[in-house]
Design an enzyme around this catalytic site. Structure first.
Site, PDB file in Angstrom:
ATOM      1  N   CYS A 198     -21.299  72.004  46.044  1.00  0.00           N
ATOM      2  CA  CYS A 198     -20.745  70.633  45.400  1.00  0.00           C
ATOM      3  C   CYS A 198     -19.414  70.460  46.342  1.00  0.00           C
ATOM      4  CB  CYS A 198     -19.553  71.059  44.149  1.00  0.00           C
ATOM      5  SG  CYS A 198     -20.424  71.235  42.606  1.00  0.00           S
ATOM      6  N   HIS A 239     -13.716  69.721  47.377  1.00  0.00           N
ATOM      7  CA  HIS A 239     -15.384  70.183  46.396  1.00  0.00           C
ATOM      8  C   HIS A 239     -15.774  68.206  46.062  1.00  0.00           C
ATOM      9  CE1 HIS A 239     -16.981  70.539  42.259  1.00  0.00           C
ATOM     10  NE2 HIS A 239     -17.155  71.968  42.849  1.00  0.00           N
ATOM     11  N   GLN A 277      -9.058  76.884  43.135  1.00  0.00           N
ATOM     12  CA  GLN A 277      -9.611  78.689  42.990  1.00  0.00           C
ATOM     13  C   GLN A 277      -7.873  78.698  43.164  1.00  0.00           C
ATOM     14  OE1 GLN A 277     -12.135  79.465  43.560  1.00  0.00           O
ATOM     15  NE2 GLN A 277     -14.110  77.959  43.155  1.00  0.00           N
ATOM     16  N   ASP A 309      -5.730  70.409  44.668  1.00  0.00           N
ATOM     17  CA  ASP A 309      -6.695  70.986  43.474  1.00  0.00           C
ATOM     18  C   ASP A 309      -6.671  72.304  43.749  1.00  0.00           C
ATOM     19  OD1 ASP A 309      -9.119  71.696  42.061  1.00  0.00           O
ATOM     20  OD2 ASP A 309     -10.445  70.271  44.081  1.00  0.00           O
TER      21      ASP A 309
HETATM   22  C1  LIG Z   1     -12.232  73.425  44.912  1.00  0.00           C
HETATM   23  C2  LIG Z   1     -13.027  73.471  43.449  1.00  0.00           C
HETATM   24  N1  LIG Z   1     -12.039  71.901  43.319  1.00  0.00           N
HETATM   25  C3  LIG Z   1     -13.235  71.573  41.492  1.00  0.00           C
HETATM   26  C4  LIG Z   1     -13.814  72.325  41.092  1.00  0.00           C
HETATM   27  C5  LIG Z   1     -14.200  71.033  40.003  1.00  0.00           C
HETATM   28  O1  LIG Z   1     -13.966  72.351  39.016  1.00  0.00           O
HETATM   29  P1  LIG Z   1     -14.325  71.216  37.542  1.00  0.00           P
HETATM   30  O2  LIG Z   1     -16.142  71.606  37.506  1.00  0.00           O
HETATM   31  O3  LIG Z   1     -14.086  73.266  36.588  1.00  0.00           O
HETATM   32  O4  LIG Z   1     -13.775  70.892  36.835  1.00  0.00           O
HETATM   33  C6  LIG Z   1     -14.237  73.118  41.468  1.00  0.00           C
HETATM   34  C7  LIG Z   1     -15.209  74.020  40.922  1.00  0.00           C
HETATM   35  O5  LIG Z   1     -15.904  74.930  41.511  1.00  0.00           O
HETATM   36  C8  LIG Z   1     -13.478  73.908  43.180  1.00  0.00           C
HETATM   37  O6  LIG Z   1     -14.141  75.020  43.085  1.00  0.00           O
END
Ligand SMILES: Cc1ncc(COP(=O)(O)O)c(C=O)c1O
Length: 412
Positions: free
Chosen positions: A370, A129, A209, A206
């Site tokens: 993203c 992401h 998910q 991260d």
């Molecule tokens: C795999 C992953 N990483 C990071 C994020 C970013 O999360 P946040 O916008 O809640 O900080 C997301 C959000 O869709 C995500 O799916």
């Protein structure tokens, strides 16, 4: 047996009853929510819990010498304990409240990089992401460090041989997703942790998910950092977690300066507070943090085995139905995957499709999710995506498939 009822006490209809949003019709239509990977709906229990704090218990934390503030501080710290226990971390000092996973990764990128030297390397993957790409690019410029990207295989799994090849004495950190938000690929994080540690490097996972679609035990996983956001796990938004091994967090300098993160301040210098306060400058997201504790209690009231089994049934059911539709192309994902399906309908822009499905009361995501670099690797600008949560029922998929057929007729 009802196909939404698995053999234990996990009942989708009971779960749906506890989410007020599913009792409402949206423009006269049943809400079919297939976008939990973006943000999950909230159970009444969490909403009520949060409002109770704003209505009757609100003050600032860590500051007041009066009981309203002291009681709230104790509930805020209790929530930290709930997170610690949920992740199976060793200590509350290892649990930092942030405003979301993105801030957690930026915190590590800024602070951990101060332990790095020019020429050192950080490894990410093609599945990431933007939140796990851009913070490293920002640091790369400032610290003169290298960023390497591990490719994926054709089926959307990670090329572990390439990761092995990339690891060197220059690698300081490997930062990768637990579960891909585009393909649903589950990364073998425990196996990767061994590789990374045998190389003397650190691992950030991260878990945005992963936290809702996998069993997470940071000791078992042996990651050095694990990050996630509350809003994807049926909790409030504006709250995230950074788990970090204590010895590492102790070594790292603060990310932001301000109130609450200091022991002593003079105009010539300041001394930092101990963990976790060192990384929590300013008034924290108090009620969201407390609400996250309640969301974790709610989530933990189900067995993760039941949750995963239900989501797998939904995934298989949707895949089977979608494969019977001409022109619908599911983006390949490996066997080890969960809860997310990316797809395109030949000749149709995903945004047009999402707009038409919205007329049927169906919420799906369309775009690059993203993950623009991953889209480029897939040879696409965007995809449509459905994703599941604990409250999804087979009827959601039936409604989605019917609407998809209707959309195809409109767009033909
Ligand atoms: C795999 C992953 N990483 C990071 C994020 C970013 O999360 P946040 O916008 O809640 O900080 C997301 C959000 O869709 C995500 O799916």
């Amino acid at each position: 047996m009802d196909k939404n009822q698995n053999p234990t006490n996990f009942s989708v209809s009971d779960i749906r009853d506890s989410f007020p949003i599913f009792k409402e019709e949206i423009d006269g239509k049943t809400l079919t929510y297939l976008d939990s990977a973006a943000s999950a709906q909230k159970p009444k229990r969490v909403i009520d819990f949060i409002s109770k704090y704003y209505l009757y218990h609100y003050a600032n934390v860590h500051r007041g010498a009066y009981s309203l503030s002291e009681n709230l501080t104790s509930d805020f710290e209790e929530s930290r304990s709930i997170v610690r226990s949920f992740l199976n971390a060793d200590s509350e000092k290892e649990i930092i409240f942030t405003k979301g996973a993105t801030e957690s990764i930026n915190l590590v990128a800024n602070s951990f990089s101060s332990l790095m030297n020019p020429g050192d390397e950080i490894i990410i993957t093609e599945l990431e992401h933007h939140s796990n790409i851009v913070p490293w690019q920002l640091i790369k410029e400032i610290k003169d460090i290298e960023l390497k990207v591990v490719p994926i295989n054709k089926d959307g799994s990670l090329n572990i041989d390439k990761l092995r090849e990339f690891l060197s004495h220059k690698t300081k950190l490997v930062s990768l997703t637990h579960v891909s938000n585009v393909l649903g690929t589950i990364l073998p994080v425990r196996e990767i942790a061994d590789l990374v540690h045998n190389n003397g490097s650190r691992l950030l996972v991260d878990g945005c998910q992963g936290i809702v679609h996998q069993q997470v035990d940071v000791k078992e996983m042996d990651c050095d950092f694990y990050v996630f956001s509350g809003h994807k796990m049926y909790g409030p938004n504006g709250i995230g977690i950074l788990y970090g091994k204590q010895e590492l967090l102790d070594e790292m300098p603060p990310y932001q300066g301000g109130g609450d993160m200091i022991r002593n301040v003079t105009f010539s210098k300041s001394e930092w507070a101990d963990l976790p306060a060192k990384f929590e400058a300013g008034t924290p997201p108090i009620v969201p943090a407390i609400g996250l504790g309640e969301a974790i209690k709610y989530f933990s009231s189900f067995s993760i085995k039941d949750i995963l089994s239900h989501e797998e049934d939904l995934l298989n059911y949707a895949m089977e139905k979608m494969s019977s539709l001409n022109d619908v192309k599911v983006i390949p994902a490996p066997k080890l995957r969960c809860a997310v399906i990316s797809f395109i309908v030949e000749g149709t822009h995903p945004h047009d499709l999402a707009t038409i499905l919205d007329n049927y009361g169906i919420c799906i995501r369309a775009g690059h999710h993203c993950a623009q670099p991953l889209m480029e690797i897939l040879g696409l600008n965007s995809t449509a995506r459905i994703s599941f949560g604990i409250y999804n029922e087979f009827e959601d998929i039936d409604r989605f498939i019917d609407a998809l057929k209707g959309a195809k007729r409109i767009l033909a």
